[in-house]
Design a protein around this motif. Structure first.
Motif, short mmCIF file in Angstrom:
data_model
loop_
_atom_site.label_atom_id
_atom_site.label_comp_id
_atom_site.label_asym_id
_atom_site.label_seq_id
_atom_site.Cartn_x
_atom_site.Cartn_y
_atom_site.Cartn_z
N TYR A 1 3.91 1.21 2.85
CA TYR A 1 3.72 -0.06 3.66
C TYR A 1 3.22 -1.62 3.13
O TYR A 1 2.74 -1.47 2.60
CB TYR A 1 2.60 0.20 4.11
CG TYR A 1 2.61 1.86 5.24
CD1 TYR A 1 1.96 2.85 4.30
CD2 TYR A 1 2.84 1.85 6.32
CE1 TYR A 1 1.53 4.26 4.95
CE2 TYR A 1 3.31 3.15 7.01
CZ TYR A 1 2.76 4.03 6.13
OH TYR A 1 2.68 5.46 6.88
N CYS A 2 3.88 -2.42 3.37
CA CYS A 2 3.84 -3.51 3.09
C CYS A 2 2.94 -4.65 4.40
O CYS A 2 2.49 -4.00 5.39
CB CYS A 2 5.01 -4.32 3.77
SG CYS A 2 6.22 -4.73 4.66
N ASN A 3 1.85 -5.41 3.73
CA ASN A 3 0.69 -5.51 3.90
C ASN A 3 0.83 -7.54 4.57
O ASN A 3 1.13 -7.82 2.96
CB ASN A 3 -0.71 -5.55 3.89
CG ASN A 3 -1.69 -5.80 5.06
OD1 ASN A 3 -2.45 -6.75 4.03
ND2 ASN A 3 -2.22 -5.80 5.69
N VAL A 4 0.90 -8.24 5.15
CA VAL A 4 0.46 -9.25 5.08
C VAL A 4 -0.71 -9.81 5.63
O VAL A 4 -1.21 -9.41 7.16
CB VAL A 4 1.34 -10.66 6.40
CG1 VAL A 4 1.18 -11.95 5.61
CG2 VAL A 4 2.39 -10.45 4.79
N LYS A 5 -2.21 -10.74 4.65
CA LYS A 5 -2.84 -11.21 5.78
C LYS A 5 -3.06 -12.67 5.60
O LYS A 5 -2.71 -13.84 4.90
CB LYS A 5 -4.70 -10.94 4.84
CG LYS A 5 -4.64 -9.73 5.28
CD LYS A 5 -6.07 -9.08 4.01
CE LYS A 5 -5.83 -8.22 4.28
NZ LYS A 5 -4.96 -6.36 3.45
N ALA A 6 -2.64 -13.20 7.22
CA ALA A 6 -2.11 -14.73 7.54
C ALA A 6 -3.38 -15.17 8.48
O ALA A 6 -3.75 -14.67 9.21
CB ALA A 6 -0.80 -14.73 7.67
N VAL B 1 -1.13 -0.87 -3.82
CA VAL B 1 -1.12 -0.64 -4.96
C VAL B 1 -0.41 -2.12 -5.80
O VAL B 1 -0.30 -2.58 -7.22
CB VAL B 1 0.75 0.09 -4.47
CG1 VAL B 1 1.75 -0.19 -5.37
CG2 VAL B 1 0.67 1.37 -4.24
N ALA B 2 -0.25 -3.31 -4.66
CA ALA B 2 -0.27 -4.57 -5.22
C ALA B 2 -0.31 -4.90 -4.63
O ALA B 2 -0.30 -5.53 -3.43
CB ALA B 2 0.88 -4.51 -6.24
N MET B 3 -1.07 -6.62 -4.59
CA MET B 3 -1.39 -7.76 -4.04
C MET B 3 -0.84 -9.08 -4.79
O MET B 3 -0.76 -9.38 -6.15
CB MET B 3 -2.55 -7.65 -3.78
CG MET B 3 -4.27 -7.74 -4.75
SD MET B 3 -5.24 -7.98 -4.73
CE MET B 3 -5.75 -9.65 -3.39
N LEU C 1 8.87 -5.40 -3.92
CA LEU C 1 8.35 -4.69 -5.12
C LEU C 1 8.58 -4.22 -5.68
O LEU C 1 9.77 -2.71 -5.46
CB LEU C 1 6.76 -3.64 -4.46
CG LEU C 1 6.26 -2.77 -5.03
CD1 LEU C 1 5.17 -3.92 -5.81
CD2 LEU C 1 5.65 -1.23 -5.01
N GLN C 2 9.02 -3.46 -7.23
CA GLN C 2 10.16 -4.01 -8.21
C GLN C 2 9.22 -2.40 -8.76
O GLN C 2 8.46 -2.81 -9.66
CB GLN C 2 10.28 -5.00 -9.21
CG GLN C 2 11.42 -3.76 -10.09
CD GLN C 2 12.71 -3.01 -9.90
OE1 GLN C 2 13.17 -4.23 -8.87
NE2 GLN C 2 13.37 -2.25 -10.55
N MET C 3 9.97 -1.32 -9.17
CA MET C 3 9.23 0.03 -9.28
C MET C 3 9.65 0.28 -10.02
O MET C 3 10.91 0.97 -10.40
CB MET C 3 8.52 1.25 -8.32
CG MET C 3 8.27 0.78 -6.41
SD MET C 3 7.71 2.26 -5.75
CE MET C 3 9.02 2.43 -5.50
N TYR D 1 1.18 -1.36 -0.23
CA TYR D 1 0.40 -0.16 -0.59
C TYR D 1 0.76 1.39 -0.08
O TYR D 1 1.95 1.16 0.02
CB TYR D 1 -0.95 0.32 1.31
CG TYR D 1 -2.20 -1.21 1.41
CD1 TYR D 1 -1.70 -2.42 1.82
CD2 TYR D 1 -3.45 -0.84 1.33
CE1 TYR D 1 -3.17 -3.59 1.48
CE2 TYR D 1 -3.91 -1.69 1.09
CZ TYR D 1 -4.33 -2.45 1.28
OH TYR D 1 -5.54 -3.68 1.69
N ARG D 2 0.60 2.35 -0.43
CA ARG D 2 1.20 3.44 0.16
C ARG D 2 -0.58 4.93 0.05
O ARG D 2 -0.96 4.88 0.19
CB ARG D 2 1.37 3.91 -1.80
CG ARG D 2 0.85 3.95 -2.56
CD ARG D 2 1.67 5.10 -3.70
NE ARG D 2 0.13 4.69 -5.14
CZ ARG D 2 1.50 4.89 -6.79
NH1 ARG D 2 2.50 4.55 -6.70
NH2 ARG D 2 0.54 5.47 -7.30
#
Length: 121
Positions: free
Chosen positions: A96-101, A47-49, A82-84, A36-37
């Motif tokens: 921000y990185c995020n993990v759902k687990a 942003v990406a998942m 995340l390659q930008m 996320y950003r």
């Protein structure tokens, strides 16, 4: 579980950066890895998942970054990236990185501390 984001910095427009998110443990089942950003004065946006192995590691991107950003992970699920590329000034934000687990069938949501990306025009 702790997530440690890194790799942010100052880059000129058109340049590239690679963000990393280290995951402190693997004793859970990751369902989604995301970046996320949040830009100044704006809401946090996805942003990406990337979905987990059970969902074939499917990826999805915000329209604004499609074709420029790539989300990936290592096989051990201890880090994702995340390659930008072709960065634009409007990509300036805290990422921000995020993990759902799940662990013992209980779904939790984990956040990294954020890493600042500044793109100069």
């Amino acid at each position: 579980v702790q997530l440690q984001a890194s790799g942010g910095g100052l880059v000129q427009a058109g340049g590239s950066l690679r963000l990393s998110c280290a995951i402190s443990e693997t004793d859970f089942s990751i369902k989604v890895m995301s970046w996320y950003r949040q830009a100044p004065g704006k809401e946090r946006e996805l942003v990406a998942m990337m979905l987990g192995d059970e969902q074939g590691r499917q990826t999805n991107y915000a329209d604004s970054v499609k074709g420029r950003f790539i989300i990936s992970r290592n096989n051990a699920e201890t880090a994702f990236y995340l390659q930008m590329n072709s960065l634009k000034s409007e990509d300036t934000a805290v990422y921000y990185c995020n993990v759902k687990a799940t662990k013992n069938l209980y779904l939790s949501n984990y956040w990294g501390q954020g890493t600042l990306v500044t793109v100069s025009s």
